[in-house]
Structures are given as structure tokens and as C-alpha cells.
Design a protein around this motif. Structure first.
Motif, PDB file in Angstrom:
ATOM      1  N   VAL A  51       2.025   6.605  -7.047  1.00  0.00           N
ATOM      2  CA  VAL A  51       1.384   7.817  -6.519  1.00  0.00           C
ATOM      3  C   VAL A  51       1.237   7.674  -5.010  1.00  0.00           C
ATOM      4  O   VAL A  51       0.741   6.643  -4.534  1.00  0.00           O
ATOM      5  CB  VAL A  51      -0.001   8.031  -7.165  1.00  0.00           C
ATOM      6  CG1 VAL A  51      -0.673   9.274  -6.586  1.00  0.00           C
ATOM      7  CG2 VAL A  51       0.130   8.133  -8.679  1.00  0.00           C
ATOM      8  N   PRO A  52       1.662   8.678  -4.215  1.00  0.00           N
ATOM      9  CA  PRO A  52       1.494   8.602  -2.757  1.00  0.00           C
ATOM     10  C   PRO A  52       0.032   8.414  -2.381  1.00  0.00           C
ATOM     11  O   PRO A  52      -0.862   9.033  -2.975  1.00  0.00           O
ATOM     12  CB  PRO A  52       2.019   9.956  -2.267  1.00  0.00           C
ATOM     13  CG  PRO A  52       2.949  10.409  -3.341  1.00  0.00           C
ATOM     14  CD  PRO A  52       2.371   9.907  -4.626  1.00  0.00           C
ATOM     15  N   GLU A  53      -0.209   7.562  -1.376  1.00  0.00           N
ATOM     16  CA  GLU A  53      -1.573   7.238  -0.965  1.00  0.00           C
ATOM     17  C   GLU A  53      -1.762   7.588   0.504  1.00  0.00           C
ATOM     18  O   GLU A  53      -1.622   6.733   1.378  1.00  0.00           O
ATOM     19  CB  GLU A  53      -1.872   5.760  -1.209  1.00  0.00           C
ATOM     20  CG  GLU A  53      -1.740   5.333  -2.671  1.00  0.00           C
ATOM     21  CD  GLU A  53      -1.998   3.848  -2.873  1.00  0.00           C
ATOM     22  OE1 GLU A  53      -2.497   3.212  -1.911  1.00  0.00           O
ATOM     23  OE2 GLU A  53      -1.701   3.327  -3.954  1.00  0.00           O
ATOM     24  N   GLY A  54      -2.034   8.832   0.799  1.00  0.00           N
ATOM     25  CA  GLY A  54      -2.366   9.234   2.150  1.00  0.00           C
ATOM     26  C   GLY A  54      -1.179   9.733   2.957  1.00  0.00           C
ATOM     27  O   GLY A  54      -0.018   9.674   2.539  1.00  0.00           O
ATOM     28  N   ALA A  55      -1.499  10.176   4.163  1.00  0.00           N
ATOM     29  CA  ALA A  55      -0.502  10.803   5.033  1.00  0.00           C
ATOM     30  C   ALA A  55       0.585   9.830   5.451  1.00  0.00           C
ATOM     31  O   ALA A  55       1.764  10.207   5.550  1.00  0.00           O
ATOM     32  CB  ALA A  55      -1.192  11.387   6.265  1.00  0.00           C
ATOM     33  N   ARG A  56       0.209   8.573   5.707  1.00  0.00           N
ATOM     34  CA  ARG A  56       1.215   7.589   6.143  1.00  0.00           C
ATOM     35  C   ARG A  56       2.262   7.358   5.060  1.00  0.00           C
ATOM     36  O   ARG A  56       3.467   7.281   5.349  1.00  0.00           O
ATOM     37  CB  ARG A  56       0.543   6.270   6.511  1.00  0.00           C
ATOM     38  CG  ARG A  56       1.534   5.160   6.841  1.00  0.00           C
ATOM     39  CD  ARG A  56       0.854   3.855   7.240  1.00  0.00           C
ATOM     40  NE  ARG A  56       1.839   2.806   7.378  1.00  0.00           N
ATOM     41  CZ  ARG A  56       2.182   1.968   6.400  1.00  0.00           C
ATOM     42  NH1 ARG A  56       1.603   2.075   5.212  1.00  0.00           N
ATOM     43  NH2 ARG A  56       3.096   1.037   6.603  1.00  0.00           N
ATOM     44  N   ASN A  61       0.800  -1.228   0.000  1.00  0.00           N
ATOM     45  CA  ASN A  61       0.000   0.000   0.000  1.00  0.00           C
ATOM     46  C   ASN A  61       0.830   1.273   0.000  1.00  0.00           C
ATOM     47  O   ASN A  61       0.264   2.372   0.013  1.00  0.00           O
ATOM     48  CB  ASN A  61      -0.939   0.012   1.223  1.00  0.00           C
ATOM     49  CG  ASN A  61      -1.907  -1.144   1.219  1.00  0.00           C
ATOM     50  OD1 ASN A  61      -2.391  -1.559   0.173  1.00  0.00           O
ATOM     51  ND2 ASN A  61      -2.197  -1.679   2.405  1.00  0.00           N
ATOM     52  N   VAL A  62       2.156   1.141   0.004  1.00  0.00           N
ATOM     53  CA  VAL A  62       3.004   2.335   0.099  1.00  0.00           C
ATOM     54  C   VAL A  62       4.117   2.275  -0.943  1.00  0.00           C
ATOM     55  O   VAL A  62       4.399   1.225  -1.523  1.00  0.00           O
ATOM     56  CB  VAL A  62       3.624   2.480   1.510  1.00  0.00           C
ATOM     57  CG1 VAL A  62       2.549   2.718   2.555  1.00  0.00           C
ATOM     58  CG2 VAL A  62       4.457   1.250   1.866  1.00  0.00           C
ATOM     59  N   ILE A  99       3.127   9.412   2.638  1.00  0.00           N
ATOM     60  CA  ILE A  99       3.944  10.623   2.507  1.00  0.00           C
ATOM     61  C   ILE A  99       4.969  10.699   3.629  1.00  0.00           C
ATOM     62  O   ILE A  99       6.144  11.003   3.403  1.00  0.00           O
ATOM     63  CB  ILE A  99       3.045  11.872   2.497  1.00  0.00           C
ATOM     64  CG1 ILE A  99       2.193  11.887   1.220  1.00  0.00           C
ATOM     65  CG2 ILE A  99       3.876  13.147   2.602  1.00  0.00           C
ATOM     66  CD1 ILE A  99       1.135  12.976   1.203  1.00  0.00           C
ATOM     67  N   ALA A 100       4.541  10.384   4.855  1.00  0.00           N
ATOM     68  CA  ALA A 100       5.464  10.414   5.992  1.00  0.00           C
ATOM     69  C   ALA A 100       6.564   9.379   5.825  1.00  0.00           C
ATOM     70  O   ALA A 100       7.732   9.632   6.164  1.00  0.00           O
ATOM     71  CB  ALA A 100       4.696  10.172   7.293  1.00  0.00           C
ATOM     72  N   LEU A 101       6.205   8.206   5.287  1.00  0.00           N
ATOM     73  CA  LEU A 101       7.201   7.161   5.078  1.00  0.00           C
ATOM     74  C   LEU A 101       8.232   7.602   4.043  1.00  0.00           C
ATOM     75  O   LEU A 101       9.433   7.372   4.222  1.00  0.00           O
ATOM     76  CB  LEU A 101       6.521   5.874   4.622  1.00  0.00           C
ATOM     77  CG  LEU A 101       7.444   4.697   4.285  1.00  0.00           C
ATOM     78  CD1 LEU A 101       8.268   4.289   5.504  1.00  0.00           C
ATOM     79  CD2 LEU A 101       6.623   3.514   3.764  1.00  0.00           C
ATOM     80  N   ARG A 102       7.780   8.238   2.983  1.00  0.00           N
ATOM     81  CA  ARG A 102       8.707   8.728   1.961  1.00  0.00           C
ATOM     82  C   ARG A 102       9.685   9.746   2.538  1.00  0.00           C
ATOM     83  O   ARG A 102      10.874   9.753   2.210  1.00  0.00           O
ATOM     84  CB  ARG A 102       7.922   9.334   0.795  1.00  0.00           C
ATOM     85  CG  ARG A 102       7.143   8.290  -0.007  1.00  0.00           C
ATOM     86  CD  ARG A 102       6.120   8.920  -0.940  1.00  0.00           C
ATOM     87  NE  ARG A 102       5.238   7.902  -1.504  1.00  0.00           N
ATOM     88  CZ  ARG A 102       5.278   7.481  -2.769  1.00  0.00           C
ATOM     89  NH1 ARG A 102       6.131   8.033  -3.612  1.00  0.00           N
ATOM     90  NH2 ARG A 102       4.452   6.546  -3.193  1.00  0.00           N
ATOM     91  N   GLU A 103       9.180  10.596   3.423  1.00  0.00           N
ATOM     92  CA  GLU A 103      10.065  11.566   4.080  1.00  0.00           C
ATOM     93  C   GLU A 103      11.060  10.858   4.984  1.00  0.00           C
ATOM     94  O   GLU A 103      12.236  11.251   5.057  1.00  0.00           O
ATOM     95  CB  GLU A 103       9.224  12.563   4.871  1.00  0.00           C
ATOM     96  CG  GLU A 103       8.378  13.476   3.989  1.00  0.00           C
ATOM     97  CD  GLU A 103       7.453  14.373   4.791  1.00  0.00           C
ATOM     98  OE1 GLU A 103       7.366  14.182   6.035  1.00  0.00           O
ATOM     99  OE2 GLU A 103       6.808  15.256   4.188  1.00  0.00           O
TER     100      GLU A 103
END
Length: 203
Positions: free
Chosen positions: A154-159, A149-150, A161-165
């Protein structure tokens, strides 16, 4: 500097490989990666034997991998969690590596889980897979949970995006460790480390 990413799932086109590709592709746009050359190996694409301890029995394709490891300044090691364990391919690879290729090089450890696990492979590798090859695992390991799911296109939600950071932060720290450890390797380039033969095995 050279970054080597190694995906160690035994399945082709695995989620571990997806994570490796994401890192390889996203790292080119990261400020800390300017000047980095990035190479991604998928171990299941190589016909490596399960090693029996003899230097001459590493297979015909090992020299290609060995050269990539030798030239790398830092490594990213990605393993799936199978039954709470690290990939057999990863353990086999680490057994085949020698200090000449890996000593005093930083490694970012990444564990991939289809569910909410992923802790045990990190613990396993840190505990018993780095003793003699003298790789230096940095503290900022990553556990990618619910991996399907990550880190997709395409980024899928706040989690996500936070993981990518968090991935970018961990790569930044890996780069810092690579720079800090480079003088140690350069100081002993072309010569044996002091007491290397006497203290060739970790404790």
C-alpha cells in the motif's frame, strides 16, 4: 518485446527483490508495457561461481540465465548498496555476460539503500562494469532510498506515490530506448558487428 529484471542482492527475500517484484507486477498495468513479456530473476537463487575468466567455468545454471539475457530486449539491473559498492553478484554477472547477449541493449540501473545513500553503486556500474559487454545504460537511473518504507503493498504518503510515478516514467523511457536500439541489433543479427573482433573491448 521482452523485459528482464535482475535482482542482485546476495540475500533471499531482500529489499532489492521486493523492488524487482514491484516493477514486474506494476509494469503489466502500464500502457507502455502492452505486449511486453516480463521475467524477473533473483541471482542469489542460482548457484553461480565467481568467474575465473574461462568460458567453460560459468556453472551448470548459467545457460538458463544466459538464455534469458539473450532473449531480452531491455534489462533492469537492481543492486543494493553495501559499503558504498554495488553487489558482487551484479559485477560477477556482468563479467559473465558476453557482447553476443548484451550488446546494444538498454539497461535501467536501480540502486537500493536502507538509508539515504545509493549513489555510489550507480556511479560504479556506469564507470567500470559496462565497457566490454556493451550494455547501454539509460540516463534515467533510479535510487530507492529508505527502501523498507516505500514500494510496499500500500502506498505510504506523497513520497512513495511520487516514487512510483518516477518508476513508471523510467520504465517508459526504457521501453523507448528498447524500441530505438532494436534496429541496430536486428541489422546485425546472425553476423558479427563491423570490426567487432578488432574493437571488441571498450575504451
Amino acid at each position: 518485446m521482452k523485459l528482464l529484471i535482475i535482482s542482485t542482492s546476495q540475500r533471499p527475500d531482500s529489499q532489492s527483490t521486493k523492488v524487482g517484484r514491484y516493477i514486474a507486477e506494476s509494469s503489466f498495468s502500464s500502457p507502455h508495457a502492452m505486449g511486453y513479456s516480463i521475467h524477473h530473476l533473483e541471482l542469489c537463487q542460482f548457484n553461480l561461481p565467481f568467474w575465473d575468466g574461462e568460458e567453460d567455468n560459468k556453472g551448470e545454471q548459467w545457460p538458463e540465465i544466459e538464455q534469458s539475457v539473450d532473449e531480452a530486449d531491455a534489462l533492469v539491473l537492481i543492486t543494493p548498496e553495501w559499503g558504498g559498492m554495488a553487489s558482487p553478484l551484479l559485477k560477477n554477472f556482468l563479467l559473465m555476460c558476453t557482447r553476443e547477449e548484451t550488446a546494444h541493449k538498454p539497461a535501467l540501473l536501480i540502486s537500493v539503500s536502507s538509508g539515504i545513500g545509493g549513489t555510489y553503486p550507480i556511479v560504479e556500474v556506469k564507470m567500470n562494469a559496462l565497457k566490454n559487454n556493451k550494455l547501454v545504460p539509460i540516463p534515467d537511473h533510479l535510487i530507492i532510498r529508505n527502501v523498507s518504507n516505500v514500494l510496499n503493498a500500500v502506498p505510504e504518503g506523497a513520497r512513495d506515490i511520487a516514487l512510483r510515478e518516477r518508476v513508471q516514467y523510467s520504465l517508459y523511457m526504457l521501453h523507448q530506448y528498447a524500441q530505438a536500439l532494436a534496429p541496430i541489433r536486428q541489422q546485425h543479427a546472425g553476423q558479427a558487428y563491423p570490426k567487432q573482433q578488432e574493437y571488441c573491448y571498450g575504451m
